[in-house]
Design a protein around this motif. Sequence first.
Motif, PDB file in Angstrom:
ATOM      1  N   SER A  42      35.229 109.007  -6.351  1.00  0.00           N
ATOM      2  CA  SER A  42      36.341 109.869  -6.741  1.00  0.00           C
ATOM      3  C   SER A  42      37.676 109.178  -6.515  1.00  0.00           C
ATOM      4  CB  SER A  42      36.320 111.163  -5.929  1.00  0.00           C
ATOM      5  OG  SER A  42      35.166 111.905  -6.216  1.00  0.00           O
ATOM      6  N   ASP A  43      38.595 109.439  -7.429  1.00  0.00           N
ATOM      7  CA  ASP A  43      39.943 108.898  -7.302  1.00  0.00           C
ATOM      8  C   ASP A  43      40.952 110.008  -7.017  1.00  0.00           C
ATOM      9  OD1 ASP A  43      42.003 106.825  -7.565  1.00  0.00           O
ATOM     10  OD2 ASP A  43      42.564 107.945  -9.371  1.00  0.00           O
ATOM     11  N   ARG A  44      40.769 111.174  -7.628  1.00  0.00           N
ATOM     12  CA  ARG A  44      41.696 112.296  -7.474  1.00  0.00           C
ATOM     13  C   ARG A  44      41.048 113.354  -6.585  1.00  0.00           C
ATOM     14  NH1 ARG A  44      41.162 110.896 -12.470  1.00  0.00           N
ATOM     15  NH2 ARG A  44      40.149 112.825 -13.110  1.00  0.00           N
ATOM     16  N   TRP A  64      43.748 106.435   3.617  1.00  0.00           N
ATOM     17  CA  TRP A  64      43.317 106.251   2.234  1.00  0.00           C
ATOM     18  C   TRP A  64      44.428 106.423   1.199  1.00  0.00           C
ATOM     19  CZ3 TRP A  64      38.984 104.081   0.664  1.00  0.00           C
ATOM     20  CH2 TRP A  64      37.944 103.955   1.590  1.00  0.00           C
ATOM     21  N   ARG A  67      45.070 104.117  -1.924  1.00  0.00           N
ATOM     22  CA  ARG A  67      43.820 103.685  -2.558  1.00  0.00           C
ATOM     23  C   ARG A  67      43.160 104.840  -3.308  1.00  0.00           C
ATOM     24  NH1 ARG A  67      40.639 100.896   2.223  1.00  0.00           N
ATOM     25  NH2 ARG A  67      41.892 102.275   3.504  1.00  0.00           N
ATOM     26  N   LYS A  68      43.453 106.049  -2.880  1.00  0.00           N
ATOM     27  CA  LYS A  68      42.984 107.266  -3.540  1.00  0.00           C
ATOM     28  C   LYS A  68      44.221 108.108  -3.843  1.00  0.00           C
ATOM     29  CE  LYS A  68      38.468 106.692  -2.694  1.00  0.00           C
ATOM     30  NZ  LYS A  68      37.413 106.672  -3.704  1.00  0.00           N
ATOM     31  N   HIS A  69      44.118 108.944  -4.854  1.00  0.00           N
ATOM     32  CA  HIS A  69      45.213 109.866  -5.176  1.00  0.00           C
ATOM     33  C   HIS A  69      44.893 111.213  -4.544  1.00  0.00           C
ATOM     34  CE1 HIS A  69      45.656 106.799  -8.350  1.00  0.00           C
ATOM     35  NE2 HIS A  69      46.937 107.004  -8.106  1.00  0.00           N
TER      36      HIS A  69
END
Length: 183
Positions: A42-44, A64, A67-69
């Motif tokens: 997962s990114d969002r 994080w 690196r993650k939204h």
Amino acid sequence: MKKEDIRSRVKAHKALLSDAERRSAAEAVFSMLEQTAAFMMSDRILMYHSLPDELSTLEFIDKWHGRKHFFLPRVNGVNLDILPYDKSRLKYGAFHIEEPAGDDVRDIADIELVVVPAVAYDRKGNRVGRGRGYYDRLLGSTKALKIGVGYDFQLVDFVEAEPHDIPVDIVITQSEVVYVKRR
């Protein structure tokens, strides 16, 4: 056990925790979250900004972010708006929770993973919230994977689910990951 009884029992147990126990539990839970395929892919991600009695999300978000939204909820009447996380744009909002400021409200459909706070969970993914239904209304409108996080004692034998209650797909405590099987 009724939801109010569960809330009272969990509140009493939380009151007995030392700061070291709180930190250790948060580190363990979020370490296990990091290792799930759901998190890795997962990114969002919709997180929650922790209250003092909840597993602290602050170090995890700091680790994080970039690196993650990450997105955080903001109370809007009886619903939650979703806004991007920006540490410099947090303000105390409803219920004295730090919430994102601004008008960059996002659609819950853009979120791939929701990390859900609750008072308690059972092994079927049913949850006891704080009783206002904010997360049930929000979770009912997303297909995102839902992961509940909590202390070991927040995983209870049975939660009486009502028709409007939205379960989580995975529950993570400091000593186990429960993958919920759906019929």
